[in-house]
Design a protein around this motif. Structure first.
Motif, mmCIF file in Angstrom:
data_model
loop_
_atom_site.group_PDB
_atom_site.id
_atom_site.type_symbol
_atom_site.label_atom_id
_atom_site.label_comp_id
_atom_site.label_asym_id
_atom_site.label_seq_id
_atom_site.Cartn_x
_atom_site.Cartn_y
_atom_site.Cartn_z
ATOM 1 N N GLN A 116 0.833 -1.205 0.000
ATOM 2 C CA GLN A 116 0.000 0.000 0.000
ATOM 3 C C GLN A 116 0.864 1.250 0.000
ATOM 4 O O GLN A 116 0.562 2.224 -0.700
ATOM 5 N N ILE A 139 2.080 1.767 -3.492
ATOM 6 C CA ILE A 139 0.997 2.262 -4.338
ATOM 7 C C ILE A 139 0.834 3.766 -4.149
ATOM 8 O O ILE A 139 0.751 4.520 -5.118
ATOM 9 N N GLU A 140 0.795 4.183 -2.893
ATOM 10 C CA GLU A 140 0.614 5.609 -2.597
ATOM 11 C C GLU A 140 1.821 6.428 -3.031
ATOM 12 O O GLU A 140 1.661 7.512 -3.603
ATOM 13 N N ASN A 148 3.897 5.843 -5.427
ATOM 14 C CA ASN A 148 3.991 5.913 -6.882
ATOM 15 C C ASN A 148 2.733 6.459 -7.557
ATOM 16 O O ASN A 148 2.719 6.631 -8.774
ATOM 17 N N GLY A 149 1.701 6.709 -6.784
ATOM 18 C CA GLY A 149 0.479 7.258 -7.353
ATOM 19 C C GLY A 149 -0.278 6.294 -8.255
ATOM 20 O O GLY A 149 -1.008 6.712 -9.150
ATOM 21 N N TRP A 150 -0.107 5.008 -8.017
ATOM 22 C CA TRP A 150 -0.810 4.011 -8.829
ATOM 23 C C TRP A 150 -2.275 3.968 -8.421
ATOM 24 O O TRP A 150 -2.611 3.824 -7.256
ATOM 25 N N SER A 151 -3.150 4.066 -9.391
ATOM 26 C CA SER A 151 -4.583 4.039 -9.076
ATOM 27 C C SER A 151 -5.286 2.815 -9.656
ATOM 28 O O SER A 151 -6.493 2.671 -9.503
ATOM 29 N N ASN A 152 -4.541 1.951 -10.315
ATOM 30 C CA ASN A 152 -5.169 0.798 -10.960
ATOM 31 C C ASN A 152 -4.856 -0.522 -10.257
ATOM 32 O O ASN A 152 -4.926 -1.584 -10.854
ATOM 33 N N SER A 156 -5.572 -2.984 -6.768
ATOM 34 C CA SER A 156 -6.358 -3.267 -5.568
ATOM 35 C C SER A 156 -5.666 -4.382 -4.811
ATOM 36 O O SER A 156 -5.304 -5.407 -5.396
#
Length: 93
Positions: free
Chosen positions: A6, A9-10, A12-16, A18
């Motif tokens: 997590q 993800i945050e 690197n700004g990945w939004s795709n 889950s």
């Protein structure tokens, strides 16, 4: 592991992406996913064939399922299995 993922993800700004923590045998895969990544999990599930079938059915056309796993062969000498587990368990700084 999920907390570290997590953070990545945050950062690197990945939004795709889950992340899921669930019982794999009971998990209801979303439909039309582009990819599934399973690391050292499937060999821990007694009926992993069912999990694989459900995951494969959820993949979109051209979707991919990437698996990283390890299973000691049933006929491996005990000393060799212990060595492999010891070497595989070492963390890399």
């Amino acid at each position: 592991m999920l907390a570290q993922a997590q953070d990545r993800i945050e950062t690197n700004g990945w939004s795709n992406i889950s992340l899921v923590q669930a019982d794999a045998a009971e998990f209801d895969f979303p439909t039309e996913v582009d990819a599934i990544l399973s690391t050292y999990a499937l060999t821990q599930v007694p009926d992993c064939g069912d999990v694989i079938a459900h995951g494969a059915a959820a993949l979109s056309r051209g979707g991919r399922w990437v698996v990283l796993d390890l299973k000691v062969p049933d006929n491996a000498p005990r000393w060799l299995a212990k060595l492999g587990i010891a070497l595989g368990g070492r963390s890399v700084p």
